[in-house]
Design an enzyme around this catalytic site. Structure first.
Site, PDB file in Angstrom:
ATOM      1  N   THR A  13       0.814  -1.221   0.000  1.00  9.67           N
ATOM      2  CA  THR A  13       0.000   0.000   0.000  1.00  9.67           C
ATOM      3  C   THR A  13       0.843   1.264   0.000  1.00  9.67           C
ATOM      4  OG1 THR A  13      -1.788  -1.106   1.140  1.00  9.67           O
ATOM      5  CG2 THR A  13      -1.737   1.279   1.338  1.00  9.67           C
ATOM      6  N   ASP A  57       1.564  -6.480  -4.648  1.00 14.37           N
ATOM      7  CA  ASP A  57       0.739  -6.539  -3.438  1.00 14.37           C
ATOM      8  C   ASP A  57       1.304  -7.713  -2.649  1.00 14.37           C
ATOM      9  OD1 ASP A  57      -1.438  -7.493  -1.671  1.00 14.37           O
ATOM     10  OD2 ASP A  57      -2.608  -5.937  -2.670  1.00 14.37           O
ATOM     11  N   ASP A  90       0.082  -7.121   4.521  1.00 15.78           N
ATOM     12  CA  ASP A  90      -0.654  -8.392   4.647  1.00 15.78           C
ATOM     13  C   ASP A  90       0.242  -9.579   5.003  1.00 15.78           C
ATOM     14  OD1 ASP A  90      -2.973  -7.071   4.151  1.00 15.78           O
ATOM     15  OD2 ASP A  90      -3.141  -7.678   2.051  1.00 15.78           O
ATOM     16  N   THR A 277      -0.526 -22.927  19.038  1.00 15.12           N
ATOM     17  CA  THR A 277      -1.870 -22.570  19.519  1.00 15.12           C
ATOM     18  C   THR A 277      -2.557 -21.543  18.613  1.00 15.12           C
ATOM     19  OG1 THR A 277      -3.134 -21.557  21.314  1.00 15.12           O
ATOM     20  CG2 THR A 277      -0.846 -20.894  21.140  1.00 15.12           C
TER      21      THR A 277
HETATM   22  N1  ASP Z   1      -2.680  -5.608   0.292  1.00 16.00           N
HETATM   23  C1  ASP Z   1      -1.634  -4.716   0.731  1.00 16.00           C
HETATM   24  C2  ASP Z   1      -0.332  -5.507   0.735  1.00 16.00           C
HETATM   25  O1  ASP Z   1      -0.102  -6.266   1.613  1.00 16.00           O
HETATM   26  C3  ASP Z   1      -1.954  -4.190   2.085  1.00 16.00           C
HETATM   27  C4  ASP Z   1      -0.953  -3.244   2.661  1.00 16.00           C
HETATM   28  O2  ASP Z   1       0.121  -3.002   2.185  1.00 16.00           O
HETATM   29  O3  ASP Z   1      -1.264  -2.672   3.730  1.00 16.00           O
HETATM   30  O4  ASP Z   1       0.444  -5.353  -0.168  1.00 16.00           O
END
Ligand code: ASP
Length: 341
Positions: A13, A57, A90, A277
């Site tokens: 992002t 991404d 992510d 866990t």
């Molecule tokens: N979907 C994005 C990624 O992981 C989310 C982010 O960067 O916050 O590349």
């Protein structure tokens, strides 16, 4: 001497822009990103960069990307004092965990950061995260040694050990946390390092990048009502060498005979099973019959390891071509601060 830092831009992002038509966020190039953070020039550092082509991404991250990042760090290790990896949130905790294992004998900072809002947006958290990450990568102690000599995630107010962290929020600026380990630094008016939590290696061997990672691992989530057919189907996945078994509470599973014998059959085939866990905090221990039974038949207790570190540690150990017995042995050992043993 000015600190020399290498930024490795993988996407996420932080560098995305909104598609005018669809309004969907898409990764964009590094020049765009840096144009939006003119303040970086106020830092008196020598900064170079490498970028993924194309930036991605982080939901698309895989082993070959981790190898690309680790190789970039290893190839440039002697030329730079520290490394900042810009990455989507992510899968950031998986990448941080994987890199911590792959960069054996790391003695320089590898600081991973990103943002929840793209860098071009007015309220972005990306600018502050990038600048703080660069400052941490440049920070030295009174003996001239880097303050951070490990892989860490910087996000908003905290620096966390990479292989102890987890993404905990899809929208909060403080998106990461180590549930079972203290923060490495608190970011406020100053950057307050937590010396007791940081690693302080006493020897200085050369970096030993270990790029082999094996994808023959998987995870199985237990849930009340899981059937024998569903469980056995997963346990019999062809080619699997290691399984992270996500259990209840302090490492508890079902105690039914069919369950224990399905697990035992899998262990007898030489598959390694690590008990982790589902709880965000706490540790696996043989406190109840259920967890005790698993340990008795040869399931390795994952203690307080995160799911991300458990999975990538198995990929790493099998990637080294180790025997199941050696993998089991290393799962019971902390390689780089990922678990309390
Ligand atoms: N979907 C994005 C990624 O992981 C989310 C982010 O960067 O916050 O590349």
């Amino acid at each position: 001497m000015k600190p020399r830092l290498l930024i490795i831009y993988t996407g996420g992002t932080i560098g995305m822009i909104e598609d005018a038509e669809t309004k969907v966020l898409k990764p964009f190039d590094f020049t765009h990103l840096m144009e939006n953070v003119p303040k970086v020039k106020m830092l008196d550092y020598e900064i170079e960069n490498i970028q993924f082509d194309p930036p991605i991404d982080s939901s698309d991250m895989n082993i070959s990307h981790w190898q690309e990042i680790a190789r970039a760090i290893a190839d440039n290790y002697d030329r730079f004092d520290g490394f900042v990896v810009l990455h989507g949130t992510d899968t950031m905790a998986y990448t941080a965990s994987a890199l911590s294992f792959m960069l054996e004998n790391l003695r320089k900072p590898v600081i991973i950061t990103g943002s929840q809002l793209p860098i071009g947006e007015v309220r972005t958290d990306g600018e502050e995260n990038l600048i703080t990450a660069l400052q941490i990568a440049a920070a030295r102690n009174q003996h001239g040694k880097p303050m951070v000599q490990e892989v860490a995630i910087l996000f908003e107010n905290y620096l966390w050990r990479g292989n102890r962290s987890t993404k905990r929020s899809a929208d909060n600026f403080n998106a990461f946390k180590s549930n079972n380990y203290p923060q490495l630094a608190k970011i406020g008016l100053d950057i307050q390092f937590n010396n007791d939590a940081l690693v302080h290696p006493v020897t200085d061997p050369p970096l030993n990048p270990r790029l082999g990672m094996d994808d023959a691992v998987m995870s199985i989530d237990l849930f009340p009502g899981i059937s024998e057919a569903v469980l056995r189907h997963q346990l019999n996945t062809p080619g699997i060498k290691g399984i992270v078994l996500r259990t209840f509470g302090a490492g508890n599973s079902l105690t039914a005979d069919w369950f224990i014998s399905a697990i035992k059959d899998t262990l007898d085939r030489g598959v390694i099973i690590l008990n982790v866990t589902q709880c965000p905090t706490g540790s696996v221990r043989s406190r109840y019959l259920a967890a005790g039974l698993l340990a008795e038949i040869g399931v390795v207790p994952g203690r307080d390891i995160t799911f991300e570190a458990a999975l990538t540690k198995m990929m790493f150990l099998f990637g080294m071509g180790l025997s199941p017995a050696a993998v089991r042995n290393y799962l019971n050992t902390a390689l780089c601060g990922e678990v309390t043993v």
